[in-house]
Structures are given as structure tokens and as C-alpha cells.
Scaffold this active site. Sequence first.
Site, PDB file in Angstrom:
ATOM      1  CB  SER A  47      -1.002  -0.043   1.271  1.00  9.83           C
ATOM      2  OG  SER A  47      -0.008   0.250   2.412  1.00  9.83           O
ATOM      3  CG  LEU A  49       1.152   3.985   6.098  1.00 11.72           C
ATOM      4  CD1 LEU A  49       2.376   4.927   6.138  1.00 11.72           C
ATOM      5  CD2 LEU A  49       0.007   4.113   7.086  1.00 11.72           C
ATOM      6  CE1 TYR A 191     -10.989   2.045   7.659  1.00 11.63           C
ATOM      7  CE2 TYR A 191     -11.586   4.191   8.801  1.00 11.63           C
ATOM      8  CZ  TYR A 191     -10.538   3.292   8.353  1.00 11.63           C
ATOM      9  OH  TYR A 191      -9.141   3.646   8.406  1.00 11.63           O
ATOM     10  CE  LYS A 195      -8.870   1.034  10.614  1.00 10.22           C
ATOM     11  NZ  LYS A 195      -7.449   0.326  10.462  1.00 10.22           N
ATOM     12  CB  SER A 226      -2.986   9.066  -2.355  1.00 12.03           C
ATOM     13  OG  SER A 226      -4.409   9.087  -2.898  1.00 12.03           O
TER      14      SER A 226
END
Length: 325
Positions: A47, A49, A191, A195, A226
Site C-alpha cells: 500500500s 503507507l 470502518y 477501528k 495521496s
Amino acid sequence: MGILAVLALPLLLLGISGIIYLYQSVRWLLSKSAVQNKVVVITDAISGLGKECSRVFHTGGARLVLCGRTWEKLEALYDALISVTDPSMTYAPKLILLDISDINCIRDVAKEILNCYGCVDILINNASMKVKGAVQSISLELDKKIMDANYFGPITLTKAILPNMISRRTGQIVLINSIQGKIGIPFRAAYAASKHAAVGFFDCLRAEMEEFDISVSTVNPTFICSYHRQPAPGNWEASIWKFFFRKVAYGVHPVDVAEEVLRTVSRKKREVLMANPIPRAAVYIRTFFPELFFAIVASEYLQRKYLLWRHGTKLLLLLQVPLLM
């Protein structure tokens, strides 16, 4: 005397800037030396990151084990890393195929990882999956898939690696999570839930691992951007807009997060929140003034629904960079 007085302030500022620069340079070198020869495992290394973390730790002299779902992309990352570093100063990374959402295969992959060097010094749980949509539009199957990728996957891999660290009474586990592990916003229910669950698990793990001298760290950035478009040469306004876009609206850049992960590892920080002032303030408002936070989030949601009804989908798409991203 008058000239000296005029020059005093610029010279003082220049001296302070020089000291700050030297201080930051020394801290950066110390951070890199802290991972030299360490066995570092990075999940989802392919990815954006993951690549930046791989680059930072590779140049720091770590013995990398890079995990990803696509062998071709892992090989491309391998080539990119060894092509820009001195082979006599770095180690060639090891490559491991891993789909973090495939829970059944993780224990076998963990054995492969341990076989690379016989131990793991630093485990960086970077893999993650995102989904966006209203609660009623997200299927239960997708909810489970998100939870597998963001919660069950990382904790399964951590549990598989943990006995090796405990037996050696050393190691560090890093979870690259999200600010949405601290606050929840509309259209991110699955999501944010995954988390939040991950934060809860690793908070408990941190306390339990104290007796074994194993550090547990969580890095919680806002939306990782990005943004690669460059302004036209000489376009001053575009440059200012790019700075604003990157630093305020679009969260943090992968390079900044990777460097913060390195600092977190070297200093063994327990928790890091990488956020601009507005989302950072939202975390504190959620903690100390929950009713105010809920009201703000609800009004944001209602405003978007109204704009969608009034102006159509295109305008809503322009507003999909929320302040709490």
C-alpha cells in the site's frame, strides 16, 4: 550600534533555526539507528503507507519481512528498495504472501515469518480495509469482511507472533489505526467499529505486556492522502492551495506517517494522534463534551442530505472530504 540592533533579531532567529535543525537531524539519526539489524514485519507493505514504511525502515538498516496480497507488487517493491540503497549497509527484504482478511491462513503465514530470521523484533500492523456508506446500505457480510481485515486479522497475527516475543522478553507491536478508532462519523459505521475494536484490544494488550518488556504502540492518523498533482511552474496560488489542501483538508501524507511510525518505534511511544487542529479538537470534544459532539456530527449529516436533495449528487461529492476525516 543601530546596525547591530537591527541585525540582532535576524541573527537570533537564524541561530535558533540552526539549533532546531540540528536537533531534529540528531533525533532522526537516532530513530534510524534504533531499528538497525532489527527484524521488522510490515503487513500490507504494497500500500502507499506500507511502501513508505518499508523505505524508512529499510534505509535504517532493518531486516525487513514484507507482507502483501500480490506477489508481483511485492517483487516490484523489493526491486525499488534495493535499487536505491547500498547493499553493504542494508539487508535484502524477505517477501511473504499474506491476505490479512483470510483469518484461516494467518497462523501458517506467521510460521513462515518466524522462519525468515527465527524471531520478530517489531510487528507493524498496517493492513486495513475501508468502506463508506449508510448503515442500512452495508450488508452484514461486508461488515464481517471489514472486521476481519481491520480487527480479527491484526489480532490473529499478533497472537501468533506474541509467544516468540514473550519467550525473548523483548519486542514491539505497532498498530497503524485511525482517528476513527477514537470518534465515529456518519457513513463510516463498519470502518469506525473495527477501528474502535482494535484500539480496545491493543490498549488491553499494552497493559498485559508490561511485565514482559514488550511495547505496544498505536498510531492514529486522520485520512491518509495521496495528493500527487503538482502546480504549474511559477503558479504561486496553486502552491499555496496545494499546501492548504494537503495539510488542512486532506489529512496527512504517507511519508509523514511513515516517519512518525519510525519515531514511535524508536521512542516506544504508547499512542500517537496525527491530526490537524479541527479533527484533534473533535477527539477532545467527544471526550469532554459528548452532547456537543453528537449535535455537530448530526447537523453535518443533515446538511449534506439537504444539499444532496437540493443540488444533486455532484455537489455532495465535492463535500466528501469531511473535517473529521
